[in-house]
Design an enzyme around this catalytic site. Structure first.
Site, PDB file in Angstrom:
ATOM      1  N   ASN A 143       2.128  -5.149  -3.193  1.00 40.78           N
ATOM      2  CA  ASN A 143       0.710  -5.438  -2.932  1.00 40.78           C
ATOM      3  C   ASN A 143      -0.038  -4.135  -2.658  1.00 40.78           C
ATOM      4  OD1 ASN A 143      -1.261  -7.599  -2.370  1.00 40.78           O
ATOM      5  ND2 ASN A 143      -1.242  -6.839  -0.251  1.00 40.78           N
ATOM      6  N   GLU A 201      -6.328 -10.513  -1.390  1.00 42.00           N
ATOM      7  CA  GLU A 201      -7.167 -10.289  -0.198  1.00 42.00           C
ATOM      8  C   GLU A 201      -8.633 -10.180  -0.585  1.00 42.00           C
ATOM      9  OE1 GLU A 201      -5.660  -7.023   2.164  1.00 42.00           O
ATOM     10  OE2 GLU A 201      -3.577  -7.601   1.822  1.00 42.00           O
ATOM     11  N   GLU A 245       0.793  -1.242   0.000  1.00 38.21           N
ATOM     12  CA  GLU A 245       0.000   0.000   0.000  1.00 38.21           C
ATOM     13  C   GLU A 245       0.824   1.291   0.000  1.00 38.21           C
ATOM     14  OE1 GLU A 245      -2.722  -0.271   3.294  1.00 38.21           O
ATOM     15  OE2 GLU A 245      -3.802  -1.950   2.396  1.00 38.21           O
ATOM     16  N   HIS A 278     -10.385  -5.761  -2.469  1.00 37.73           N
ATOM     17  CA  HIS A 278     -11.495  -5.614  -1.523  1.00 37.73           C
ATOM     18  C   HIS A 278     -12.579  -4.845  -2.275  1.00 37.73           C
ATOM     19  CE1 HIS A 278      -9.132  -7.014   1.876  1.00 37.73           C
ATOM     20  NE2 HIS A 278      -8.169  -6.174   1.566  1.00 37.73           N
ATOM     21  N   ASP A 305     -12.377  -9.966  -1.047  1.00 35.14           N
ATOM     22  CA  ASP A 305     -13.697 -10.046  -0.422  1.00 35.14           C
ATOM     23  C   ASP A 305     -14.603  -9.102  -1.200  1.00 35.14           C
ATOM     24  OD1 ASP A 305     -12.741  -7.598   0.704  1.00 35.14           O
ATOM     25  OD2 ASP A 305     -12.401  -8.513   2.662  1.00 35.14           O
TER      26      ASP A 305
HETATM   27  C1  XIL Z   1      -6.534  -6.131   8.132  1.00 31.14           C
HETATM   28  C2  XIL Z   1      -6.900  -7.291   9.039  1.00 31.14           C
HETATM   29  O1  XIL Z   1      -7.809  -8.117   8.353  1.00 31.14           O
HETATM   30  C3  XIL Z   1      -7.513  -6.788  10.315  1.00 31.14           C
HETATM   31  O2  XIL Z   1      -7.685  -7.870  11.234  1.00 31.14           O
HETATM   32  C4  XIL Z   1      -6.628  -5.729  10.962  1.00 31.14           C
HETATM   33  O3  XIL Z   1      -7.299  -5.185  12.048  1.00 31.14           O
HETATM   34  C5  XIL Z   1      -6.294  -4.644   9.964  1.00 31.14           C
HETATM   35  O4  XIL Z   1      -5.711  -5.212   8.811  1.00 31.14           O
HETATM   36  N1  XIL Z   1      -5.078  -4.459   3.577  1.00 31.14           N
HETATM   37  C6  XIL Z   1      -4.114  -5.323   4.034  1.00 31.14           C
HETATM   38  C7  XIL Z   1      -4.416  -6.211   5.174  1.00 31.14           C
HETATM   39  O5  XIL Z   1      -3.047  -5.425   3.427  1.00 31.14           O
HETATM   40  O6  XIL Z   1      -3.283  -6.453   5.966  1.00 31.14           O
HETATM   41  C8  XIL Z   1      -5.512  -5.651   6.034  1.00 31.14           C
HETATM   42  O7  XIL Z   1      -5.834  -6.631   7.017  1.00 31.14           O
HETATM   43  C9  XIL Z   1      -6.709  -5.310   5.188  1.00 31.14           C
HETATM   44  C10 XIL Z   1      -6.365  -4.266   4.170  1.00 31.14           C
END
Ligand code: XIL
Length: 471
Positions: free
Chosen positions: A212, A278, A170, A249, A280
């Site tokens: 990422n 990641e 990020e 996401h 969802d």
């Molecule tokens: C999130 C986790 O799922 C949570 O449990 C935590 O509180 C915060 O981080 N981007 C990422 C992940 O790269 O590491 C994040 O994970 C979600 C967004």
């Protein structure tokens, strides 16, 4: 600077003398003229099995605290063949005090995964968020040094256990600038990202090194283009980057878009693997999940998909019910759509097996092997027979399929030849002896045909069935 090619048959020469791993050989194979498999339907019955049959993986984020929940681990162990620690490998977890590293929770996840034949994605070595307090208040060259030391220590600690690292997470800004996000790490100098990649490269030459990010799915967005330009520049200048992770996401504010496939294939064309890291989707619409999987399957270098949690109740966005399993552990419509899309998708390119195996360093001390190992074992009194067949073969690995007859509850023992390693299995419950070369596969209700992927590591000997026992 040599290109980071995996599965290359030339002897390693550069500093990155990498061995091939399950994640990725697709571009090299494409470059060597390998044929693409036709899009044939297959019948995997779990996400990991179906992905592995296509030369890819299907993973999930795992929280160490949930490993004691039986319902959770039942789904984890059955469905997935890749694991990402949800929080346990982040900087605040692994270096809570400067110079004092803490790996307990991360190791719990790594051990759970690897002892069951799943691979591990490392997440994440350097990030502006979830930093330990001591690092948040640092700046300048002290911070740069601390960050590089962190990358080196953590990547070294997990060397050989993590197939891919999100080296930097990020680092780009949202909005229209297409530039970097402001952060304490960014203020140490624009070259902090490549410095992190070089440190990770030196610490673990065999892990795939990924950048990422989120909101990099829409090809027309400035942020996507900003990351793309960085990766192109890294490849041009020989910065050691192997892969780009798309968090994906998806929600009402950053929805799935139909140019997602263009994004994945455009990055892949730069010579990196792409992974959905990641996933969802708010509300988990089956059609959107299907589209995402179809987009990945359409891109040969899209070598895996990870969903960010197992059940809706495990999600960091639980109120969005964005995952594939209900809070009670049952499969949602999106699950069926994903499984079907995996089974209908294309396999990553295959390549011809090597015509002559490279000589092994140690000559055989006992009798030479028989020319064709038996594929069928006689029932040793236990009343079943197991027949092993070769299946798909890639530049670095191959699949085998074992058909059991004579029993519905069975246990089959299979041996691979070192340095071969089994990297994925499907339609059975595996366990290994202490050498890691002998796998006992037990029926798990998924029928009488199980399969597994073997990393050749230079040895293409066919695995042998040692016994079949009815139970
Ligand atoms: C999130 C986790 O799922 C949570 O449990 C935590 O509180 C915060 O981080 N981007 C990422 C992940 O790269 O590491 C994040 O994970 C979600 C967004």
């Amino acid at each position: 600077m040599t290109e980071r090619c995996h599965g290359d048959t030339r002897p390693p020469t550069g500093p990155r003398a990498r061995t091939a791993i399950v994640l990725a050989t697709a571009a090299l194979l494409a470059a060597t003229g390998a044929a693409f498999l036709p899009s044939t339907a297959s019948a995997g019955t779990t996400l990991g099995a179906s992905a592995a049959e296509k030369g890819r993986y299907f993973g999930t984020a795992v929280a160490a605290s949930r490993l004691s929940d039986n319902a959770y681990t039942t789904i984890l162990n059955r469905e997935f063949n890749m694991v990402t620690a949800e929080n346990e490998m982040k900087m605040n977890a692994t270096e809570p005090q400067q110079g004092r590293f803490s790996y307990g929770a991360a190791e719990q996840i790594v051990n759970h995964a690897r002892s069951r034949g799943m691979s591990v994605r490392g997440h994440t070595l350097a990030w502006h968020s979830q930093q330990p307090g001591w690092m948040e208040s640092m700046s300048g060259s002290a911070l740069r040094q601390a960050m590089l030391n962190h990358v080196t220590q953590v990547a070294t600690h997990f060397r050989g256990q993590v197939v891919a690292w999100d080296v930097v997470n990020e680092a780009f800004a949202d909005g229209g600038s297409g530039g970097r996000r402001d952060s304490n790490l960014q203020r140490t100098g624009n070259d902090w990202i490549e410095a992190a990649f070089r440190a990770a490269d030196a610490a673990d030459p065999n892990a795939k090194l990924c950048y990422n990010d989120y909101n990099t799915d829409n090809w027309t967005h400035a942020k996507t283009q900003g990351v793309y330009n960085m990766v192109r520049d890294f490849k041009a200048r020989g910065v050691p980057i192997d892969c780009v992770g798309f968090q994906s996401h998806f929600n009402n504010n950053s929805p799935y878009v139909s140019n997602y496939r263009t994004t994945l294939s455009s990055f892949a064309a730069l010579g990196v693997d792409v992974q959905i890291t990641e996933l969802d989707i708010q509300g988990a619409p089956a059609n959107t999940y299907r589209s995402v999987v179809e987009d990945c399957m359409a891109v040969p270098r899209c070598n895996g998909i990870t969903v960010w949690g197992i059940r809706d109740s495990d999600s960091w966005l639980a109120s969005q019910t964005p995952l594939l399993f209900n809070s009670n552990g049952s499969k949602k419509a999106a699950y069926d759509a994903v499984l079907a899309a995996l089974n209908n998708g294309s396999a990553v390119p295959t390549t011809a097996p090597p015509t002559s195996a490279p000589p092994t360093s140690v000559p055989p001390t006992s009798a030479p092997p028989t020319s064709v190992p038996p594929t069928t074992t006689p029932p040793p009194g236990g009343g079943c027979t197991a027949t092993l067949q070769d299946s798909t073969r890639w530049g670095d690995r191959f699949n085998s399929q074992v058909t059991v007859s004579g029993a519905s509850n069975w246990s089959v023992v299979v041996a691979v030849t070192p340095p071969q390693k089994v990297s994925a299995t499907w339609n059975g419950s595996p366990s290994w002896d202490s050498s890691g070369n002998v796998m006992t596969m037990r029926s798990n209700g998924s029928g009488n045909v199980f399969g597994f992927t073997t990393m050749a590591n230079g040895n293409w000997t066919r695995p042998q069935v040692l016994s079949c026992t009815a139970s």
